[in-house]
Design a protein around this motif. Structure first.
Motif, PDB file in Angstrom:
ATOM      1  N   GLU A   1      34.295 107.596-106.653  1.00  0.00           N
ATOM      2  CA  GLU A   1      33.364 108.057-107.683  1.00  0.00           C
ATOM      3  C   GLU A   1      32.051 107.287-107.598  1.00  0.00           C
ATOM      4  O   GLU A   1      30.970 107.868-107.753  1.00  0.00           O
ATOM      5  N   ILE A   2      32.145 106.009-107.345  1.00  0.00           N
ATOM      6  CA  ILE A   2      30.936 105.194-107.223  1.00  0.00           C
ATOM      7  C   ILE A   2      30.153 105.607-105.977  1.00  0.00           C
ATOM      8  O   ILE A   2      28.940 105.786-106.023  1.00  0.00           O
ATOM      9  N   LEU A   3      30.861 105.796-104.864  1.00  0.00           N
ATOM     10  CA  LEU A   3      30.192 106.243-103.642  1.00  0.00           C
ATOM     11  C   LEU A   3      29.572 107.616-103.828  1.00  0.00           C
ATOM     12  O   LEU A   3      28.467 107.877-103.355  1.00  0.00           O
ATOM     13  N   PHE A   4      30.263 108.493-104.540  1.00  0.00           N
ATOM     14  CA  PHE A   4      29.785 109.847-104.792  1.00  0.00           C
ATOM     15  C   PHE A   4      28.375 109.846-105.378  1.00  0.00           C
ATOM     16  O   PHE A   4      27.541 110.663-105.006  1.00  0.00           O
ATOM     17  N   CYS A   5      28.101 108.928-106.278  1.00  0.00           N
ATOM     18  CA  CYS A   5      26.794 108.914-106.938  1.00  0.00           C
ATOM     19  C   CYS A   5      25.797 107.992-106.243  1.00  0.00           C
ATOM     20  O   CYS A   5      24.720 107.732-106.777  1.00  0.00           O
ATOM     21  N   SER A   6      26.137 107.553-105.036  1.00  0.00           N
ATOM     22  CA  SER A   6      25.184 106.775-104.237  1.00  0.00           C
ATOM     23  C   SER A   6      24.337 107.737-103.401  1.00  0.00           C
ATOM     24  O   SER A   6      24.603 108.931-103.355  1.00  0.00           O
ATOM     25  N   GLY A   7      23.368 107.202-102.727  1.00  0.00           N
ATOM     26  CA  GLY A   7      22.522 108.018-101.867  1.00  0.00           C
ATOM     27  C   GLY A   7      23.105 108.267-100.492  1.00  0.00           C
ATOM     28  O   GLY A   7      22.556 109.040 -99.712  1.00  0.00           O
ATOM     29  N   LEU A   8      24.226 107.631-100.188  1.00  0.00           N
ATOM     30  CA  LEU A   8      24.842 107.779 -98.868  1.00  0.00           C
ATOM     31  C   LEU A   8      25.352 109.205 -98.691  1.00  0.00           C
ATOM     32  O   LEU A   8      25.952 109.771 -99.612  1.00  0.00           O
ATOM     33  N   GLN A   9      25.115 109.769 -97.533  1.00  0.00           N
ATOM     34  CA  GLN A   9      25.500 111.154 -97.253  1.00  0.00           C
ATOM     35  C   GLN A   9      26.460 111.212 -96.068  1.00  0.00           C
ATOM     36  O   GLN A   9      26.403 110.369 -95.168  1.00  0.00           O
ATOM     37  N   GLN A  10      27.286 112.226 -96.051  1.00  0.00           N
ATOM     38  CA  GLN A  10      28.203 112.439 -94.936  1.00  0.00           C
ATOM     39  C   GLN A  10      27.441 112.565 -93.625  1.00  0.00           C
ATOM     40  O   GLN A  10      27.866 112.041 -92.597  1.00  0.00           O
ATOM     41  N   SER A  11      26.293 113.211 -93.671  1.00  0.00           N
ATOM     42  CA  SER A  11      25.487 113.408 -92.462  1.00  0.00           C
ATOM     43  C   SER A  11      24.950 112.090 -91.894  1.00  0.00           C
ATOM     44  O   SER A  11      24.556 112.032 -90.729  1.00  0.00           O
TER      45      SER A  11
ATOM     46  N   ARG B   1      26.815 109.642 -91.308  1.00  0.00           N
ATOM     47  CA  ARG B   1      27.926 109.099 -90.518  1.00  0.00           C
ATOM     48  C   ARG B   1      28.020 107.583 -90.719  1.00  0.00           C
ATOM     49  O   ARG B   1      27.923 106.796 -89.773  1.00  0.00           O
ATOM     50  N   PRO B   2      28.183 107.178 -91.983  1.00  0.00           N
ATOM     51  CA  PRO B   2      28.149 105.744 -92.292  1.00  0.00           C
ATOM     52  C   PRO B   2      29.354 104.988 -91.751  1.00  0.00           C
ATOM     53  O   PRO B   2      30.472 105.514 -91.688  1.00  0.00           O
ATOM     54  N   SER B   3      29.103 103.753 -91.400  1.00  0.00           N
ATOM     55  CA  SER B   3      30.173 102.844 -90.994  1.00  0.00           C
ATOM     56  C   SER B   3      30.863 102.331 -92.264  1.00  0.00           C
ATOM     57  O   SER B   3      30.345 102.480 -93.373  1.00  0.00           O
ATOM     58  N   ALA B   4      32.002 101.693 -92.065  1.00  0.00           N
ATOM     59  CA  ALA B   4      32.716 101.108 -93.200  1.00  0.00           C
ATOM     60  C   ALA B   4      31.833 100.079 -93.912  1.00  0.00           C
ATOM     61  O   ALA B   4      31.807 100.005 -95.142  1.00  0.00           O
ATOM     62  N   GLU B   5      31.085  99.313 -93.125  1.00  0.00           N
ATOM     63  CA  GLU B   5      30.192  98.320 -93.717  1.00  0.00           C
ATOM     64  C   GLU B   5      29.113  98.985 -94.573  1.00  0.00           C
ATOM     65  O   GLU B   5      28.789  98.497 -95.661  1.00  0.00           O
ATOM     66  N   GLN B   6      28.566 100.098 -94.110  1.00  0.00           N
ATOM     67  CA  GLN B   6      27.549 100.816 -94.883  1.00  0.00           C
ATOM     68  C   GLN B   6      28.143 101.391 -96.159  1.00  0.00           C
ATOM     69  O   GLN B   6      27.479 101.408 -97.201  1.00  0.00           O
TER      70      GLN B   6
ATOM     71  N   ALA C   1      26.886 100.410 -99.849  1.00  0.00           N
ATOM     72  CA  ALA C   1      26.428 101.445-100.785  1.00  0.00           C
ATOM     73  C   ALA C   1      27.179 101.344-102.110  1.00  0.00           C
ATOM     74  O   ALA C   1      26.585 101.483-103.189  1.00  0.00           O
ATOM     75  N   ILE C   2      28.475 101.088-102.037  1.00  0.00           N
ATOM     76  CA  ILE C   2      29.265 100.938-103.266  1.00  0.00           C
ATOM     77  C   ILE C   2      28.813  99.705-104.036  1.00  0.00           C
ATOM     78  O   ILE C   2      28.598  99.767-105.251  1.00  0.00           O
TER      79      ILE C   2
END
Length: 90
Positions: free
Chosen positions: A17-27, A29-34, A38-39
């Motif tokens: 849920e926290i990641l959902f409302c971040s600016g990070l997008q599936q496109s 292709r974030p790493s685990a660290e990213q 973001a969280i």
């Protein structure tokens, strides 16, 4: 790189849920660290109050119901990869 523990005792659903409302997008292709960064950033932006993030998720779901399911599935999957030791349910 080591697996960073999840913030406090949050579940994978909480973190998604926290990641959902971040600016990070599936496109992205974030790493685990990213994903973890973001969280952490989003928790900070919500003043450490995860209920603020939950409210943002609800707003986004209402504003964009056509993309909610796909984004939440992505968030749940990538959180599971970024935090392999996090429990899935409360």
């Amino acid at each position: 790189m080591s697996n960073t523990p999840a913030p406090t005792s949050m579940t994978a659903s909480d973190l998604a849920e926290i990641l959902f409302c971040s600016g990070l997008q599936q496109s992205d292709r974030p790493s685990a660290e990213q994903v973890r960064a973001a969280i952490d950033a989003r928790i900070g932006a919500c003043g450490g109050d995860s209920s603020v993030c939950v409210a943002l998720v609800a707003q986004e779901a209402g504003d964009h119901p056509e993309t909610y399911s796909a984004r939440m599935r992505w968030a749940l999957g990538i959180v599971a990869a970024a935090y392999p030791d996090v429990r899935t349910a409360a």
